[in-house]
Design a protein around this motif. Structure first.
Motif, PDB file in Angstrom:
ATOM      1  N   CYS A 138       1.579  -1.063   0.292  1.00 15.59           N
ATOM      2  CA  CYS A 138      -0.370   0.226  -0.290  1.00 15.59           C
ATOM      3  C   CYS A 138       0.583   1.091   0.027  1.00 15.59           C
ATOM      4  O   CYS A 138       0.409   2.234  -0.664  1.00 15.59           O
ATOM      5  CB  CYS A 138      -0.670  -0.595   1.499  1.00 15.59           C
ATOM      6  N   LEU A 139       1.963   1.494   0.879  1.00 15.47           N
ATOM      7  CA  LEU A 139       2.740   2.197   0.747  1.00 15.47           C
ATOM      8  C   LEU A 139       3.412   2.472  -0.098  1.00 15.47           C
ATOM      9  O   LEU A 139       3.535   3.323  -1.030  1.00 15.47           O
ATOM     10  CB  LEU A 139       4.260   2.575   2.234  1.00 15.47           C
ATOM     11  N   TYR A 140       4.233   1.301  -1.381  1.00 17.37           N
ATOM     12  CA  TYR A 140       4.658   1.810  -2.525  1.00 17.37           C
ATOM     13  C   TYR A 140       3.740   2.692  -3.831  1.00 17.37           C
ATOM     14  O   TYR A 140       3.799   3.372  -4.352  1.00 17.37           O
ATOM     15  CB  TYR A 140       5.002   0.180  -3.157  1.00 17.37           C
ATOM     16  N   VAL A 141       2.757   2.406  -2.993  1.00 15.77           N
ATOM     17  CA  VAL A 141       1.536   3.021  -4.207  1.00 15.77           C
ATOM     18  C   VAL A 141       1.437   4.313  -4.370  1.00 15.77           C
ATOM     19  O   VAL A 141       1.327   4.951  -4.366  1.00 15.77           O
ATOM     20  CB  VAL A 141      -0.464   2.308  -4.250  1.00 15.77           C
ATOM     21  N   LEU A 142       0.895   4.300  -2.479  1.00 20.36           N
ATOM     22  CA  LEU A 142       0.728   5.693  -2.022  1.00 20.36           C
ATOM     23  C   LEU A 142       2.143   7.002  -2.321  1.00 20.36           C
ATOM     24  O   LEU A 142       1.978   8.335  -2.806  1.00 20.36           O
ATOM     25  CB  LEU A 142       0.507   5.847  -0.194  1.00 20.36           C
ATOM     26  N   ALA A 143       3.486   5.994  -1.988  1.00 17.32           N
ATOM     27  CA  ALA A 143       4.354   6.986  -2.676  1.00 17.32           C
ATOM     28  C   ALA A 143       4.096   7.714  -3.901  1.00 17.32           C
ATOM     29  O   ALA A 143       4.894   8.651  -3.884  1.00 17.32           O
ATOM     30  CB  ALA A 143       5.736   6.017  -1.976  1.00 17.32           C
ATOM     31  N   GLY A 144       4.104   6.783  -4.742  1.00 13.48           N
ATOM     32  CA  GLY A 144       3.697   7.367  -6.749  1.00 13.48           C
ATOM     33  C   GLY A 144       2.617   8.465  -6.959  1.00 13.48           C
ATOM     34  O   GLY A 144       2.553   8.568  -8.142  1.00 13.48           O
ATOM     35  N   ILE A 145       1.815   8.869  -5.977  1.00 14.31           N
ATOM     36  CA  ILE A 145       0.364   9.385  -6.006  1.00 14.31           C
ATOM     37  C   ILE A 145       0.636  11.058  -6.610  1.00 14.31           C
ATOM     38  O   ILE A 145       0.055  10.908  -8.040  1.00 14.31           O
ATOM     39  CB  ILE A 145      -0.942   9.463  -4.811  1.00 14.31           C
ATOM     40  N   ILE A 146       1.769  11.116  -6.805  1.00 18.82           N
ATOM     41  CA  ILE A 146       2.020  12.845  -8.021  1.00 18.82           C
ATOM     42  C   ILE A 146       2.402  12.147  -8.837  1.00 18.82           C
ATOM     43  O   ILE A 146       4.249  12.600  -8.523  1.00 18.82           O
ATOM     44  CB  ILE A 146       2.647  14.054  -6.441  1.00 18.82           C
ATOM     45  N   LYS A 158      11.583   3.245  -6.379  1.00 15.55           N
ATOM     46  CA  LYS A 158      12.846   3.551  -5.401  1.00 15.55           C
ATOM     47  C   LYS A 158      12.007   2.908  -4.452  1.00 15.55           C
ATOM     48  O   LYS A 158      13.262   1.504  -4.299  1.00 15.55           O
ATOM     49  CB  LYS A 158      13.502   4.795  -4.923  1.00 15.55           C
ATOM     50  N   TYR A 159      11.411   2.713  -3.596  1.00 12.42           N
ATOM     51  CA  TYR A 159      11.307   2.787  -2.061  1.00 12.42           C
ATOM     52  C   TYR A 159      10.426   1.047  -3.184  1.00 12.42           C
ATOM     53  O   TYR A 159      10.100  -0.027  -2.265  1.00 12.42           O
ATOM     54  CB  TYR A 159       9.283   3.069  -2.208  1.00 12.42           C
ATOM     55  N   PHE A 160       9.652   1.155  -4.169  1.00  8.97           N
ATOM     56  CA  PHE A 160       9.114  -0.976  -4.615  1.00  8.97           C
ATOM     57  C   PHE A 160      10.239  -1.609  -4.611  1.00  8.97           C
ATOM     58  O   PHE A 160      10.676  -2.644  -4.670  1.00  8.97           O
ATOM     59  CB  PHE A 160       8.434  -0.126  -5.452  1.00  8.97           C
ATOM     60  N   GLY A 163      12.131  -1.962  -1.301  1.00  9.93           N
ATOM     61  CA  GLY A 163      11.373  -2.618  -0.556  1.00  9.93           C
ATOM     62  C   GLY A 163      11.613  -3.940  -1.783  1.00  9.93           C
ATOM     63  O   GLY A 163      11.701  -5.026  -0.398  1.00  9.93           O
ATOM     64  N   ALA A 164      11.170  -4.401  -2.217  1.00 10.05           N
ATOM     65  CA  ALA A 164      11.560  -6.246  -3.090  1.00 10.05           C
ATOM     66  C   ALA A 164      12.553  -7.315  -2.662  1.00 10.05           C
ATOM     67  O   ALA A 164      12.284  -7.384  -1.903  1.00 10.05           O
ATOM     68  CB  ALA A 164      10.611  -5.969  -4.364  1.00 10.05           C
ATOM     69  N   PHE A 169      15.616 -11.007   1.371  1.00  9.74           N
ATOM     70  CA  PHE A 169      16.078 -11.362   2.531  1.00  9.74           C
ATOM     71  C   PHE A 169      15.246 -11.292   4.109  1.00  9.74           C
ATOM     72  O   PHE A 169      15.635 -12.739   4.347  1.00  9.74           O
ATOM     73  CB  PHE A 169      16.593  -9.630   3.174  1.00  9.74           C
ATOM     74  N   LEU A 170      14.301 -10.781   4.121  1.00  5.37           N
ATOM     75  CA  LEU A 170      13.311 -11.389   5.345  1.00  5.37           C
ATOM     76  C   LEU A 170      13.252 -12.433   5.071  1.00  5.37           C
ATOM     77  O   LEU A 170      12.770 -13.766   6.188  1.00  5.37           O
ATOM     78  CB  LEU A 170      12.135 -10.281   5.039  1.00  5.37           C
TER      79      LEU A 170
END
Lengths: 483, 173
Positions: A138-146, A158-160, A163-164, A169-170
């Motif tokens: 959800c945050l990856y999408v919200l980061a790109g709304i502009i 970059k976040y996506f 993050g992936a 690793f996790l």
């Protein structure tokens, strides 16, 4: 299985998730942002009240041990819901001012919050993984709304990608831990803990994944770019709710799953904490963009929180929980005031140099920003001081004198960059006459409430601290005897 | 024999993953990814997890890879031509023979040093459709529902990014 009992135990999450789905439906049928916004606020408020009540209730497990309720989980849920509620309250005016108010934003915020609630109540590696993923996607999408701006697209991409990568690793860490112990339940993993290579490697990879999510140095590279490109009120949500959720999960994992005596992670956390505090504060000093400055400051705060985790005592853990709450209040406030200035036309109000003389133009906003920045520095009457003091005391009592000294020095260095916007606002003459639009009543009163809370919990912190210590010690004892 | 197939598939999986990363042609990379997925599905079959193996093929090797190829081919058309002009059977045969020889070597070394694992008997019951379904709707009920939520959010988010027009005058570059 008693489903009613389970649903009741996860009621805040259920309410928020249902509200997320309902807002999607409303958005599909009628494009009415008012009712979506109202439903979002209402469900977050209901969830917040329920989880605050849950803090005083019993502790237990639900959904076949997938999640726990009460105690630390309830407090984590409260912090997350508090952060989400206040971010939503300031988001509407900001998003419609920058012309990017979409109904989907609210549903994504709600679903991300539901994921975070799963994350902070997790008792199983699967829940931790799914919680982190729900929140992150959800945050990856919200980061790109502009998306009309390069920096927004850059932030999202970059976040996506990073993050992936960190999710890899996790997940690999979890797979190795499962291979080493044959279980995904945190407490069962703790029983099967050993110091063989498989377990240590699994725990290390898991920690790398977490360090990325809480943006600890050297896994912090994404933070400034993402925070800068994201709409400011959404940045506030990322910096507070999502970081608190990740930290509570890290705390749960460290305290429940990896006993310090087998994995000896205190040394690792110590080094990462020192790096994070020093790097975060040093780089923040040279930032001219206030959003990047706040991003590096949030890295520095992650370092302070890691000091509390490195202490590894119930005192340290309760100090970390208190600090997360303090950090959530003051950071949403700071980002909120920045969001108010930023949406003004005419000048680029993310540049600190353009803050000259603003303090006298809109006295309320100037005073509010000063409140939040003083609190972030850790000046006594504000809540930031109490949080820092508790972590400092926990580190000293656990014998980490060097860490405590570095914490104190790093916060002293942070005074420079936190006070710089204030110096510009109050001690320099405005070089250009820019008319400032008045803020809406909801926006203004939300910030005033936050400022009042920084002051209230800075003075009357005793009750909350006692509550945190009490349920943490109770938790601690039950987990030491092996549940 | 089973151990030999295991070593063969494991080496194939690692080799195709490496080839996917190293290969400069995106179409070749995608095809190597399919090979990787298929060899992983083979590994699942060895563990008697038929359901997982079938899902692995259906979901990854099937749907996602077709999508992948579509995207790649839509993005740059030249790659499609170079795939068919530069593709040589002998390279592919060489790749397979190399895998076979290498896994044979690993198998010999592994069985000589007695390092190869045996499949545990309880594993054979965990991989059927019934077992997976039952666990999914009892023990993992909550994660299952949250995954549903996650997928809804992902679709919703993708639609949001694709749907809204870039506001005129919003560009700052």
């Amino acid at each position: 299985m008693d489903y009613l009992h389970d649903i009741n135990a996860f009621l805040p999450g259920v309410i928020v998730a249902l509200a997320g789905l309902v807002t999607i439906t409303i958005d599909a049928y009628k494009n009415d942002h008012g009712s979506i916004y109202g439903l979002t606020v209402f469900s977050l408020l209901a969830g917040l009240i329920l989880s605050v009540m849950d803090m005083f209730g019993p502790v237990g497990e639900a959904f076949t041990g997938m999640i726990t309720y009460g105690g630390v989980s309830a407090f984590g849920s409260s912090v997350v819901l508090f952060g989400a509620l206040f971010c939503v309250l300031i988001s509407r005016e900001y998003l419609s001012a920058i012309d990017h108010e979409y109904g989907e934003v609210y549903s994504l915020l709600l679903i991300a919050t539901a994921g975070m609630l799963g994350l902070v109540s997790a008792n199983n590696l699967i829940m931790i993984f799914i919680g982190i993923e729900t929140m992150s996607i959800c945050l990856y999408v919200l980061a790109g709304i502009i998306k009309g701006q390069k920096i927004g697209a850059e932030a999202s991409l970059k976040y996506f990608l990073l993050g992936a990568f960190s999710t890899g690793f996790l997940l690999y860490g979890m797979a190795l831990l499962y291979g080493a112990t044959g279980s995904l339940y945190l407490t069962e993993i703790a029983e099967g803990a050993s110091s063989d290579l498989l377990f240590i490697a699994g725990a290390a990879l898991l920690l790398v994944g977490f360090f990325f999510k809480v943006s600890a140095v050297p896994f912090h590279m994404w933070t400034p770019d993402v925070y800068q490109g994201t709409p400011t009120t959404i940045t506030a949500y990322m910096a507070t709710a999502s970081k608190s959720a990740a930290f509570v999960a890290l705390l749960i994992v460290l305290s429940k799953m990896i006993p310090a005596e087998t994995a000896n992670w205190a040394g690792v956390i110590e080094v990462i904490a020192i790096l994070t505090m020093v790097m975060g504060n040093l780089i923040a000093i040279v930032q001219d963009n206030i959003k990047r400055m706040l991003a590096y400051s949030s890295i520095a705060h992650a370092g302070y929180l890691l000091v509390g985790l490195a202490a590894g005592t119930p005192e340290g853990y309760s100090a970390v929980l208190f600090y997360l709450f303090a950090y959530t209040i003051m950071n949403i406030g700071a980002f909120g005031v920045v969001a108010y200035y930023e949406r003004q036309q005419g000048l680029d109000f993310t540049d600190i140099n353009n803050y000259v003389g603003l303090g006298f133009k809109k006295p309320l906003m100037g005073v509010l920003l000063s409140f939040f920045l003083f609190s972030l520095v850790g000046i006594p009457p504000f809540v930031g001081f109490v949080g820092k003091y508790l972590i400092f005391a926990a580190a000293i009592n656990a014998g980490y004198i060097a860490l405590a000294v570095i914490l104190a020095l790093a916060s002293a260095a942070s005074v420079y960059y936190y006070l710089r916007p204030m110096v510009y606002m109050y001690f320099k003459d405005p070089h250009k006459d820019v008319p400032l639009v008045r803020s809406g009543i909801v926006f203004r009163s939300t910030l005033v409430v936050l400022a009042a809370l920084t002051l209230y919990f800075g003075i009357a912190f005793g009750d909350l601290h006692n509550l945190l210590s009490s349920f943490y010690t109770a938790d601690w004892v039950t987990h030491l005897v092996g549940q | 024999m089973i151990t030999y197939i295991f070593v063969f598939l494991a080496v194939l999986a690692v080799a195709s993953a490496l080839a996917m990363v190293i290969s400069k042609n995106t179409v070749n990379s995608a095809l190597f990814l399919v090979l990787n997925m298929v060899s992983l599905a083979g590994l699942f079959l060895l563990l008697k997890a038929q359901f997982l193996a079938v899902i692995q093929i259906l979901v990854y090797a099937g749907a996602i890879m077709v999508l992948f190829l579509f995207v790649i081919m839509l993005l740059n058309v030249e790659d499609e031509e170079s795939l068919f002009s530069r593709f040589r059977v002998k390279y592919f045969v060489a790749f397979l023979v190399g895998i076979a020889v290498f896994s044979q070597l690993l198998y010999s070394i592994g069985s000589f040093s007695e390092m190869l694992p045996e499949v545990a008997p309880e594993m054979t019951e965990a991989g059927t459709v019934e077992a997976v379904g039952e666990v999914l709707y009892s023990q993992y009920l909550l994660p299952f529902h949250i995954i549903a939520l996650l997928l809804t959010a992902a679709v919703n988010g993708a639609l949001m990014i694709a749907q809204h027009k870039i506001k005129p005058g919003a560009s700052n570059d």
